[in-house]
Write a protein that holds these residues in place. Structure first.
Motif, mmCIF file in Angstrom:
data_model
loop_
_atom_site.group_PDB
_atom_site.id
_atom_site.type_symbol
_atom_site.label_atom_id
_atom_site.label_comp_id
_atom_site.label_asym_id
_atom_site.label_seq_id
_atom_site.Cartn_x
_atom_site.Cartn_y
_atom_site.Cartn_z
ATOM 1 N N TRP A 266 39.372 40.728 38.582
ATOM 2 C CA TRP A 266 39.625 42.468 38.099
ATOM 3 C C TRP A 266 40.823 42.639 37.470
ATOM 4 O O TRP A 266 41.244 43.741 38.228
ATOM 5 C CB TRP A 266 39.088 43.414 38.319
ATOM 6 N N THR B 88 36.159 43.926 29.654
ATOM 7 C CA THR B 88 35.875 44.634 29.895
ATOM 8 C C THR B 88 36.887 44.868 31.052
ATOM 9 O O THR B 88 37.267 46.253 31.692
ATOM 10 C CB THR B 88 34.972 43.902 30.966
ATOM 11 N N ASP B 89 37.722 44.383 31.711
ATOM 12 C CA ASP B 89 38.648 44.780 32.426
ATOM 13 C C ASP B 89 40.082 45.545 31.865
ATOM 14 O O ASP B 89 40.251 46.903 32.802
ATOM 15 C CB ASP B 89 39.972 43.756 33.409
ATOM 16 N N PRO C 178 31.459 36.866 38.179
ATOM 17 C CA PRO C 178 32.810 36.940 37.281
ATOM 18 C C PRO C 178 33.412 36.223 38.131
ATOM 19 O O PRO C 178 34.496 35.492 37.866
ATOM 20 C CB PRO C 178 32.778 38.654 38.169
ATOM 21 N N PHE D 9 31.774 44.482 40.248
ATOM 22 C CA PHE D 9 33.555 44.509 40.741
ATOM 23 C C PHE D 9 33.971 44.861 41.644
ATOM 24 O O PHE D 9 34.258 44.705 42.327
ATOM 25 C CB PHE D 9 34.129 46.413 39.378
ATOM 26 N N LEU E 92 35.046 39.230 30.015
ATOM 27 C CA LEU E 92 35.725 39.364 31.549
ATOM 28 C C LEU E 92 36.971 40.139 31.339
ATOM 29 O O LEU E 92 37.152 41.096 31.558
ATOM 30 C CB LEU E 92 35.690 38.384 32.512
ATOM 31 N N THR F 214 42.207 46.068 36.209
ATOM 32 C CA THR F 214 40.940 47.692 36.997
ATOM 33 C C THR F 214 42.059 48.019 38.285
ATOM 34 O O THR F 214 41.909 48.976 38.726
ATOM 35 C CB THR F 214 39.709 47.263 36.694
ATOM 36 N N LYS F 215 41.894 46.461 38.813
ATOM 37 C CA LYS F 215 42.266 46.706 40.179
ATOM 38 C C LYS F 215 43.638 47.375 40.767
ATOM 39 O O LYS F 215 44.443 48.622 41.416
ATOM 40 C CB LYS F 215 42.853 45.789 41.372
#
Length: 277
Positions: free
Chosen positions: A98, A217-218, A19, A177, A214, A101-102
């Protein structure tokens, strides 16, 4: 530690660094970049990166104030980052890889902190503990073969990682992650373990370019954590021994490796079911 691991670019070709590999390759000198370089990298890699409170993200020296890490990120977008520190360097790269998500994790931390304070509950609580664990050592296993995540969640290590290895390589991706995991993977050790979420996808997902996979998925992971926060606890995150993943160490290139119960322990309690796409 291998001296070569002191150069970020040397990590780019290793398993589980995928990633962040494009950005690792940029840093071919020993040591990690400073705050200005990290800010510039984030502006290029994820210009939309915002805190849970909507503030633009930037990397700043720690100040030791009483505001609290998550509150500072949420309110001002300031991510405390120690100069020359590999762990914090990988956290910056996690924001590049990410960003949604973060931001979601930051928002969930603050919501839980305020909810517990309003209810008069002491401590961090299991939801924040789980969010922190996932932030440090989280892993998303994405597979187009529903049987493989089910086997991994059931701790059928040898079956999933060795007997079905060819199928695993074809259908399954292991996306780190947790920035703490990347730091530990510079010098992996027996027992190194991830906190895992499993996702089953359609085969077409596997054909996506790496950056698109990626990003997709994030977006999925951010929405998944928000939707499932009520049930999130440390025990809801499935353990997965990272040294068992093909390519992480040459030692795992035989069936006997997966019979070492120091790493590959039998399951206790209920399995964590894979999530749908």
């Amino acid at each position: 530690m291998n001296p070569a691991a002191a150069i970020p670019a040397t990590l780019a070709g290793r398993a589980l660094f995928e990633p962040i590999a494009p950005w690792l390759r940029r840093f071919a000198a020993p040591g990690v970049p400073g705050h200005a370089e990290l800010d510039a990298l984030l502006a290029e890699a994820a210009p939309e990166a915002r805190s849970g409170g909507g503030a633009p993200i930037r990397f700043v020296p720690p100040t030791g104030d009483a505001e609290g890490y998550e509150a500072r990120v949420f309110a001002r977008g300031e991510v405390p980052t120690r100069a020359g520190d590999w762990h914090d360097f990988f956290n910056a790269l996690a924001w590049c890889a990410w960003p949604r998500t973060k931001a979601a994790c930051n928002r969930l931390h603050l919501a839980e902190l305020h909810a517990r304070a309003a209810a008069g509950l002491p401590g961090r609580g299991p939801r924040r503990d789980a969010l922190t664990q996932f932030d440090e050592c989280g892993l998303v296993v994405v597979s187009a073969d529903a049987e493989l995540p089910a086997l991994l969640a059931a701790h059928a290590w040898e079956e999933a990682l060795w007997t079905r290895r060819a199928r695993l390589r074809q259908t399954t991706r292991f996306l780190v992650f947790g920035h703490g995991s990347w730091d530990q993977l510079r010098a992996p050790f027996v027992g190194l373990c991830a906190k895992t979420l499993y996702r089953v996808v359609e085969p077409a997902w596997l054909a996506l370019p790496a950056a698109a996979a990626l990003a997709e998925t994030d977006a999925w992971l951010a929405a998944h954590l928000v939707a499932n926060i009520a049930a999130l606890t440390p025990r809801s995150l499935a353990p997965l021994p990272l040294l068992g993943i093909p390519g992480v160490t040459p030692d795992n290139d035989c069936a006997a490796y997966y019979r070492d119960t120091r790493q590959f322990r039998p399951q206790r309690g209920a399995a964590c079911a894979p999530a749908p796409a």
